[in-house]
Motif scaffolding. Sequence first.
Motif, PDB file in Angstrom:
ATOM      1  N   LYS A 144       0.837  -1.216   0.000  1.00 18.64           N
ATOM      2  CA  LYS A 144       0.000   0.000   0.000  1.00 18.64           C
ATOM      3  C   LYS A 144       0.866   1.258   0.000  1.00 18.64           C
ATOM      4  N   LEU A 145       1.928   1.253   0.801  1.00 16.35           N
ATOM      5  CA  LEU A 145       2.806   2.424   0.890  1.00 16.35           C
ATOM      6  C   LEU A 145       3.529   2.685  -0.427  1.00 16.35           C
ATOM      7  N   LEU A 146       3.993   1.623  -1.086  1.00 15.78           N
ATOM      8  CA  LEU A 146       4.713   1.815  -2.342  1.00 15.78           C
ATOM      9  C   LEU A 146       3.777   2.321  -3.441  1.00 15.78           C
ATOM     10  N   VAL A 147       2.575   1.758  -3.515  1.00 17.10           N
ATOM     11  CA  VAL A 147       1.598   2.226  -4.512  1.00 17.10           C
ATOM     12  C   VAL A 147       1.256   3.698  -4.259  1.00 17.10           C
ATOM     13  N   HIS A 148       1.057   4.057  -2.992  1.00 15.95           N
ATOM     14  CA  HIS A 148       0.779   5.450  -2.613  1.00 15.95           C
ATOM     15  C   HIS A 148       1.937   6.361  -3.037  1.00 15.95           C
ATOM     16  N   THR A 149       3.165   5.953  -2.741  1.00 17.29           N
ATOM     17  CA  THR A 149       4.335   6.759  -3.092  1.00 17.29           C
ATOM     18  C   THR A 149       4.397   6.993  -4.595  1.00 17.29           C
ATOM     19  N   PRO A 194      20.806   8.808 -10.068  1.00 17.46           N
ATOM     20  CA  PRO A 194      21.216   9.890 -10.968  1.00 17.46           C
ATOM     21  C   PRO A 194      21.135  11.275 -10.333  1.00 17.46           C
ATOM     22  N   ALA A 195      21.926  12.174 -10.876  1.00 15.38           N
ATOM     23  CA  ALA A 195      21.899  13.589 -10.469  1.00 15.38           C
ATOM     24  C   ALA A 195      21.672  14.434 -11.721  1.00 15.38           C
ATOM     25  N   PRO A 196      20.938  15.554 -11.610  1.00 13.47           N
ATOM     26  CA  PRO A 196      20.278  15.997 -10.378  1.00 13.47           C
ATOM     27  C   PRO A 196      19.180  15.015  -9.998  1.00 13.47           C
ATOM     28  N   GLY A 197      19.066  14.791  -8.701  1.00 16.26           N
ATOM     29  CA  GLY A 197      18.101  13.796  -8.264  1.00 16.26           C
ATOM     30  C   GLY A 197      17.647  13.994  -6.845  1.00 16.26           C
ATOM     31  N   MET A 198      16.606  13.226  -6.526  1.00 18.63           N
ATOM     32  CA  MET A 198      16.069  13.203  -5.166  1.00 18.63           C
ATOM     33  C   MET A 198      15.767  11.743  -4.845  1.00 18.63           C
ATOM     34  N   ALA A 199      16.346  11.248  -3.777  1.00 14.41           N
ATOM     35  CA  ALA A 199      16.121   9.871  -3.352  1.00 14.41           C
ATOM     36  C   ALA A 199      15.084   9.853  -2.239  1.00 14.41           C
ATOM     37  N   ILE A 200      14.106   8.983  -2.408  1.00 13.07           N
ATOM     38  CA  ILE A 200      13.086   8.800  -1.375  1.00 13.07           C
ATOM     39  C   ILE A 200      12.876   7.303  -1.161  1.00 13.07           C
ATOM     40  N   GLY A 201      12.325   6.969   0.001  1.00 12.04           N
ATOM     41  CA  GLY A 201      11.897   5.603   0.250  1.00 12.04           C
ATOM     42  C   GLY A 201      10.456   5.464  -0.201  1.00 12.04           C
ATOM     43  N   SER A 202       9.821   4.410   0.271  1.00 13.62           N
ATOM     44  CA  SER A 202       8.433   4.183  -0.121  1.00 13.62           C
ATOM     45  C   SER A 202       7.566   4.005   1.118  1.00 13.62           C
ATOM     46  N   ASP A 203       7.943   4.663   2.214  1.00 13.14           N
ATOM     47  CA  ASP A 203       7.217   4.433   3.467  1.00 13.14           C
ATOM     48  C   ASP A 203       6.878   5.731   4.204  1.00 13.14           C
ATOM     49  N   CYS A 204       6.563   6.775   3.433  1.00 14.56           N
ATOM     50  CA  CYS A 204       6.260   8.077   4.030  1.00 14.56           C
ATOM     51  C   CYS A 204       4.835   8.477   3.625  1.00 14.56           C
ATOM     52  N   PRO A 205       3.833   8.127   4.425  1.00 14.18           N
ATOM     53  CA  PRO A 205       2.446   8.387   4.026  1.00 14.18           C
ATOM     54  C   PRO A 205       2.094   9.861   3.903  1.00 14.18           C
TER      55      PRO A 205
END
Length: 193
Positions: free
Chosen positions: A38-43, A92-103
């Motif tokens: 659910k968290l990954l689909v939301h992300t 890659p850069a420029p880039g932004m790294a995020i996880g998949s668990d931030c609702p």
Amino acid sequence: MSNLPTVSIFARWPEAGKAKTRLIPAFGPEGAVAVYRKLLVHTLEIVRASGLPFELRATGAGEAEFQEWLGSDVPVAQQGDGDLTAKLQRAPAPGMAIGSDCPGLTPELLQDAAEALTKAPVTIGPASDGGYWLIGYSEPSPWLFEGIAWSTDAVLPATLAACQAHDVAPAMLPELSDVDEPRDLDDWPEFLP
């Protein structure tokens, strides 16, 4: 805004017993992986809605499996070997790294982060657990990830110290919470298994 940063969503294949393992005592392996799905689909929905270029930095399965589940339009790149430091350094850069668990992630926050990178070389979205929910960089910055004790409350302080050592003043985003422990779902019942 030219030269938009690519949002790299770090994700693992949702295999019971291997995803969101700190949730297993409360929800069991199947429940924990259901929360993760659910968290990954939301992300992914949030990142798509931001209009920014993105990719899934995947582990645990190949491109075909992830695209069959999440859509053939999802660009998938393998995280590759090594620890989290090595995996983040390959994004890659420029880039932004995020996880998949931030609702609490929103398209607007991602757009704000991209805008911040036009003014600062690094942008950080601090997490309430002492880590971060986003780290962005306008050019390759491998030093951002060196010597970090991952999955501890020392991640953000160590990252800020690295910025200071490199004479970089990061742009700071609002603090959000991610989902690591069962109590982290208290405010997000829609993600319960």
